[in-house]
Design a protein around this motif. Sequence first.
Motif, mmCIF file in Angstrom:
data_model
loop_
_atom_site.group_PDB
_atom_site.id
_atom_site.type_symbol
_atom_site.label_atom_id
_atom_site.label_comp_id
_atom_site.label_asym_id
_atom_site.label_seq_id
_atom_site.Cartn_x
_atom_site.Cartn_y
_atom_site.Cartn_z
ATOM 1 N N ARG B 94 0.851 -1.187 0.000
ATOM 2 C CA ARG B 94 0.000 0.000 0.000
ATOM 3 C C ARG B 94 0.883 1.232 0.000
ATOM 4 O O ARG B 94 2.022 1.182 0.472
ATOM 5 C CB ARG B 94 -0.918 0.006 1.225
ATOM 6 C CG ARG B 94 -0.188 0.149 2.560
ATOM 7 C CD ARG B 94 -1.164 -0.004 3.727
ATOM 8 N NE ARG B 94 -0.592 0.344 5.010
ATOM 9 C CZ ARG B 94 0.132 -0.474 5.775
ATOM 10 N NH1 ARG B 94 0.405 -1.698 5.378
ATOM 11 N NH2 ARG B 94 0.598 -0.061 6.954
ATOM 12 N N LYS B 95 0.347 2.305 -0.550
ATOM 13 C CA LYS B 95 1.100 3.555 -0.560
ATOM 14 C C LYS B 95 0.764 4.347 0.706
ATOM 15 O O LYS B 95 -0.400 4.481 1.074
ATOM 16 C CB LYS B 95 0.733 4.371 -1.791
ATOM 17 C CG LYS B 95 1.388 3.918 -3.084
ATOM 18 C CD LYS B 95 2.919 4.047 -3.091
ATOM 19 C CE LYS B 95 3.434 5.459 -2.929
ATOM 20 N NZ LYS B 95 3.185 6.315 -4.075
ATOM 21 N N ILE B 96 1.794 4.868 1.355
ATOM 22 C CA ILE B 96 1.594 5.728 2.527
ATOM 23 C C ILE B 96 2.177 7.104 2.221
ATOM 24 O O ILE B 96 3.299 7.202 1.706
ATOM 25 C CB ILE B 96 2.286 5.140 3.781
ATOM 26 C CG1 ILE B 96 1.669 3.778 4.134
ATOM 27 C CG2 ILE B 96 2.168 6.085 4.963
ATOM 28 C CD1 ILE B 96 2.201 3.178 5.422
ATOM 29 N N ASP B 97 1.393 8.134 2.497
ATOM 30 C CA ASP B 97 1.895 9.511 2.352
ATOM 31 C C ASP B 97 2.238 10.063 3.729
ATOM 32 O O ASP B 97 1.450 9.932 4.669
ATOM 33 C CB ASP B 97 0.842 10.395 1.671
ATOM 34 C CG ASP B 97 0.731 10.070 0.190
ATOM 35 O OD1 ASP B 97 1.787 9.876 -0.448
ATOM 36 O OD2 ASP B 97 -0.400 9.974 -0.327
ATOM 37 N N LEU B 98 3.404 10.657 3.826
ATOM 38 C CA LEU B 98 3.875 11.192 5.111
ATOM 39 C C LEU B 98 4.052 12.698 5.015
ATOM 40 O O LEU B 98 4.450 13.213 3.972
ATOM 41 C CB LEU B 98 5.243 10.608 5.478
ATOM 42 C CG LEU B 98 5.415 9.093 5.505
ATOM 43 C CD1 LEU B 98 6.867 8.757 5.788
ATOM 44 C CD2 LEU B 98 4.535 8.501 6.584
ATOM 45 N N HIS B 107 6.573 13.022 2.041
ATOM 46 C CA HIS B 107 7.183 11.838 1.424
ATOM 47 C C HIS B 107 6.050 10.909 1.016
ATOM 48 O O HIS B 107 4.967 10.955 1.587
ATOM 49 C CB HIS B 107 8.056 11.055 2.416
ATOM 50 C CG HIS B 107 9.105 11.856 3.087
ATOM 51 N ND1 HIS B 107 10.392 11.924 2.616
ATOM 52 C CD2 HIS B 107 9.077 12.613 4.207
ATOM 53 C CE1 HIS B 107 11.101 12.698 3.415
ATOM 54 N NE2 HIS B 107 10.330 13.130 4.392
ATOM 55 N N LEU B 109 5.647 6.618 0.058
ATOM 56 C CA LEU B 109 6.400 5.364 -0.005
ATOM 57 C C LEU B 109 5.453 4.163 -0.021
ATOM 58 O O LEU B 109 4.328 4.245 0.454
ATOM 59 C CB LEU B 109 7.366 5.263 1.185
ATOM 60 C CG LEU B 109 6.820 5.447 2.600
ATOM 61 C CD1 LEU B 109 6.262 4.148 3.162
ATOM 62 C CD2 LEU B 109 7.928 5.954 3.505
ATOM 63 N N MET B 111 4.437 0.517 1.412
ATOM 64 C CA MET B 111 4.663 -0.311 2.610
ATOM 65 C C MET B 111 4.227 -1.730 2.258
ATOM 66 O O MET B 111 3.147 -1.935 1.718
ATOM 67 C CB MET B 111 3.837 0.259 3.771
ATOM 68 C CG MET B 111 3.880 -0.498 5.080
ATOM 69 S SD MET B 111 5.519 -0.801 5.756
ATOM 70 C CE MET B 111 6.123 0.860 6.060
ATOM 71 N N ILE B 247 13.968 9.105 4.127
ATOM 72 C CA ILE B 247 13.103 9.489 5.259
ATOM 73 C C ILE B 247 13.908 9.490 6.555
ATOM 74 O O ILE B 247 14.917 8.828 6.651
ATOM 75 C CB ILE B 247 11.879 8.567 5.453
ATOM 76 C CG1 ILE B 247 12.291 7.090 5.444
ATOM 77 C CG2 ILE B 247 10.825 8.859 4.426
ATOM 78 C CD1 ILE B 247 11.230 6.156 5.932
#
Lengths: 401, 247
Positions: B94-98, B107, B109, B111, B247
């Motif tokens: 899954r894509k995570i936005d930070l 960022h 990335l 996961m 990161i």
Amino acid sequence: MAFAQNPRAEERMFYLLVALGGLVTAAGLGAALYMEHAGHVVTGMNNQIVWGLPHVFAIFLIVAASGVLNVASIGSVFGKAVYKPRAPLSGLLALTMLAGGLAVIMLDLGRADRLIVAMTHFNPTSVFGWNVILYPGFFAIVGLYLWTLMDRAMNPYAKPAGIAAFLWRLILTTGTGSIFGFLVARQAYQSAVIAPMFIILSFCWGLAVFLIVQKVMYAWNGLELDMRIRNRLKNLLGVFVAAAAYFVAVYHLTNLYFAKEMAFERFILLEGGLFPFLFWGGYVFLGTLLPLILLYVPAISRVRGSAFLASLLVILGAFAFLYVFIIGGQVFPLDLFPGYEVTSSFMDGKIDSYAPRWPEILLAVSGLGMTFLFVTIGVRIFKFLPQDDLAKLEGSGALHD
Amino acid sequence: MTGSQEKSRRTFLAATVAGFGAVALAPGLHLIALSHAGAPRAAGEPASSKVRWGMLIDTTKCASGCDACVKACNTENGINETVADARQGSQWIRKIDLKDQKTGRTHSLPMLCQHCEHPPCVDVCPTGASMKRADGIVLVDRHICIGCRYCMMACPFKARSLVHQPLTEQNPEVPRGVGCVESCTFCVHRVDKGQQPACVEACPEGAMVFGDLNDPKSAISLRLAQEASTQVRADLKLNQGVRYQGI
């Protein structure tokens, strides 16, 4: 509701209760079959709320099962005469509650049909794996213990069997607590204090269940428990309730002070809506403070029925506690990236919610139904009613020490 | 020299040249293959602990809103079921936005299963269905998973999914099944053939590098030696196979 003078009404009532327990059990089994056929998609559980209502009920039954055996242990292991006549009922409740709890856990498995796999493949590093040995072992040891209690020829072995059962149950509850205690990933768990907390909670919940069943059995037979015995039991329940609250407080303080899980604790104790409400209102007020008042304030605790009510409240508090502990612990997001705001397609950084649906509700409640059914039949077939020889107890000073 | 002697001499010469050629060229070809992923593993040959598969993800190249890796994963692994509640669907990656709470720096990335050296999912699995292959790939044995979900509770990265409903139209190389837990396999069926995981191949920015962490000359090792990288939740000391850069 004494049936002593009306055996026919008593029999009717017995069959009615068996039918009730059977119905609840059958509904749960039906729900489990449906879940097995359609998959967990028909439940409110998902990949975020991995364990749901069935686990709340099952863990209550399993923890209380080991705790209820404490009544027998106080008699056999610690030699308290008042508890000895209560040992068989204590053993029966331990076995039936464990059976009910385990049935729910097993039926909730994604592949409930693979029970044989669970029993033939063993991973020694898994706390669940240990439990595959601990639970059947508990059945065997408590079964043996019951035999030594109920068969006169076996009576001399009651003490060693009781000691074995007592030690086994301590290990068993350590195992149940460690299922959560060793989960390093989650803010809500990962604490060594969880295992001893579960042990003391088991003392508390188990004794509460025992007192309720004992009260109902006495009422069924038109008997009243001697006040002095009743007072000893209710005082013990009070000690357990207070001790459990102490451990729960330490658990939260550890999270706050040592692990710095501030955000999680703020959620679970203050801002999390249903969860703080259940924790403070359900566990702390109804399940701890009110029982302590009912058990210890002299003017109230003398009233018949106050210990019974306190026991009911303790159990209500137990469910509130477990709901907060199990569901609340999963609703709160994992903190993968400290210092960042996080968003994703899978609830990262978001507080989730859980709405159980009827299949898992029926399955969860059927654990209680099964236990109820087994106990109702058990106490009718065998002599489990605690009978006190008051003259002997008084003569030996057991009512005064 | 008779005609047949001449023929056998020519055959001998050809075989010798071909043999020498193969000996001379093979290491080169082998290296080319390794630089992409690894040598294909023959059927029946066990995975080797000499190899530790790993992945480096350069978050500075990973674009927010791009989910090419997720799509490629779903296609490759036959994750095509529709669920009314997305939380009941399988998410191997899954894509995570930070967003940094202080600086506002963002960022993005992917996961996925981090293929830990000390995987908590393997520790807690009661039947041993969760297992780590000798080459570091963490997998679930579908035949002995009982669906207890303890591994999902134990995974610090929420990388595991329970299959919530009966499945159809599966990829024969990627067995999945209702009631069992699953997660990213590093596309083990491709890696064993010497190919790259589908997500790595699909990334339009080349933000993902896959290879052997034990081989100091592999592309991933060379990058890790040159650039600063981190492991998510390094505090747990799980020594993941997936590393992040930026990161």
